[in-house]
Scaffold this motif. Structure first.
Motif, PDB file in Angstrom:
ATOM      1  N   GLN A  50       5.509   1.436   3.992  1.00 59.30           N
ATOM      2  CA  GLN A  50       6.652   0.064   3.320  1.00 59.30           C
ATOM      3  C   GLN A  50       7.235   0.518   3.567  1.00 59.30           C
ATOM      4  OE1 GLN A  50       4.689  -3.419   4.167  1.00 59.30           O
ATOM      5  NE2 GLN A  50       6.614  -3.754   3.622  1.00 59.30           N
ATOM      6  N   SER A  82       5.920  -7.348   7.228  1.00 61.67           N
ATOM      7  CA  SER A  82       6.106  -6.427   8.840  1.00 61.67           C
ATOM      8  C   SER A  82       4.489  -7.324   8.999  1.00 61.67           C
ATOM      9  CB  SER A  82       5.522  -5.395   7.803  1.00 61.67           C
ATOM     10  OG  SER A  82       6.679  -4.371   7.333  1.00 61.67           O
ATOM     11  N   TRP A  98       5.157  -1.885  14.931  1.00 60.83           N
ATOM     12  CA  TRP A  98       5.109  -3.545  13.642  1.00 60.83           C
ATOM     13  C   TRP A  98       6.199  -4.303  13.898  1.00 60.83           C
ATOM     14  CZ3 TRP A  98       2.273  -3.605   9.336  1.00 60.83           C
ATOM     15  CH2 TRP A  98       0.913  -2.350   9.643  1.00 60.83           C
ATOM     16  N   GLU A 143       9.233  -5.951  11.857  1.00 65.55           N
ATOM     17  CA  GLU A 143       9.981  -6.318  10.667  1.00 65.55           C
ATOM     18  C   GLU A 143      10.615  -7.603  10.842  1.00 65.55           C
ATOM     19  OE1 GLU A 143       9.175  -1.929   8.955  1.00 65.55           O
ATOM     20  OE2 GLU A 143      11.433  -2.874   9.513  1.00 65.55           O
ATOM     21  N   SER A 203      14.374 -10.173  12.687  1.00 60.00           N
ATOM     22  CA  SER A 203      12.853  -9.943  13.154  1.00 60.00           C
ATOM     23  C   SER A 203      13.413  -8.278  14.286  1.00 60.00           C
ATOM     24  CB  SER A 203      12.512 -10.205  13.768  1.00 60.00           C
ATOM     25  OG  SER A 203      11.505 -11.122  12.576  1.00 60.00           O
ATOM     26  N   THR A 219       9.367  -1.941  15.259  1.00 60.39           N
ATOM     27  CA  THR A 219       9.559  -0.239  15.312  1.00 60.39           C
ATOM     28  C   THR A 219       8.383   0.599  15.249  1.00 60.39           C
ATOM     29  OG1 THR A 219       8.517  -0.668  12.958  1.00 60.39           O
ATOM     30  CG2 THR A 219      10.803  -1.137  12.696  1.00 60.39           C
TER      31      THR A 219
END
Length: 284
Positions: free
Chosen positions: A138, A148, A170, A172, A178, A181
């Motif tokens: 994280q 996330s 994900w 983020e 935004s 990833t």
């Protein structure tokens, strides 16, 4: 006029020229064209926009190998690193940046590697004064976990290999920006780090492909940590420069902001009938 009093046509005049004369004229015309085009090209790529080709997998899934991206050169102002073809490393220009503007969290930035001079592209995570840390995969910014959201699990074949890999995609978000990833299984390199305090005049960069990016998370390009905190820059390297991470990146090393994927020759290699993102004229 010809010898019989008639007027020679342009084609006849051309035929009268020797091969050497024609060659000299062509070379002269090309020289005049280049004399105009080269300075105009240098001015355009130095002040406004330039194209960069993505060479590695470090920004997957946002950027793929062979993507052609448009880089806005005036986004953060100008200094010697703004010159095309990395000429700023060879021309003795004064330090400092004119028309300087601060980048923003989440910007995708082209910059020169502080230790090798190679041109890199990463995402800006930390600004001067920010704290950045990875804990159990994280990302934490200024002591708070970055928002996330798990989107999907994908299987893909990295560029230039036949190895099938699994990643978790994900989303983020920092502020109003935004991005996606890729993360592997927890416990991979870079999932847990020291606490980084970004010094004045520097930024903290990360690749979107978290398990395939030698970025600011890794200690090889940084000063040694003290009590688990890294808050200094400019120390001698403890490894060869080619093996060092980018560490903290000086603001004056920024070349520009990558804004658009112009085109790509990347062949989609997602498995399980997953769809690939559009890669032509795609904003970042």
């Amino acid at each position: 006029m010809t010898s019989d009093g008639s007027t020679a046509t342009q084609g006849e005049a051309e035929e009268d020229l020797s091969f050497g004369s024609k060659l000299k004229r062509e070379l002269r015309e090309w020289a005049m064209t280049l004399a105009f085009f080269v300075p105009a090209f240098m001015l355009f790529t130095g002040l406004f926009y330039e194209q960069r080709v993505i060479p590695s997998e470090s920004m997957v899934p946002t950027l793929q190998v062979t993507d052609r991206v448009a880089v806005t050169k005036f986004a953060y102002g100008y200094d010697r690193y703004s010159l095309p073809f990395s000429l700023g490393r060879f021309i003795p220009l004064p330090a400092g940046r004119i028309f300087a503007r601060m980048p923003k969290h989440g910007d995708v930035i082209v910059f020169e590697h502080p230790h090798t001079g190679r041109v890199m592209i990463k995402r800006l995570i930390g600004l001067p004064g920010d704290t950045v840390q990875m804990i159990g995969e994280q990302l934490y910014l200024n002591g708070e976990p970055v928002d996330s959201e798990l989107v999907r699990k994908v299987r893909y074949t990295p560029h230039g290999t036949n190895i099938l890999r699994t990643a978790f995609e994900w989303r983020e978000t920092i502020g109003d920006k935004s991005w996606f990833t890729y993360r592997g299984n927890k416990g991979d390199w870079g999932d847990n780090t020291d606490l980084f305090v970004v010094p004045d005049g520097y930024v903290f960069m990360m690749g979107d492909n978290r398990d395939n990016s030698l970025d600011s998370r890794f200690p090889s390009g940084h000063c040694p940590a003290e009590n688990g905190v890294v808050d200094r820059a400019g120390c001698p390297l403890r490894v060869p420069a080619e093996e060092a991470s980018i560490g903290f990146v000086p603001l004056d090393h920024l070349i520009g902001r990558a804004d658009t994927v112009l085109m790509s020759f990347y062949s989609c290699k997602l498995q399980d009938d997953e769809k690939c993102a559009k890669r032509v004229w795609k904003g970042l």
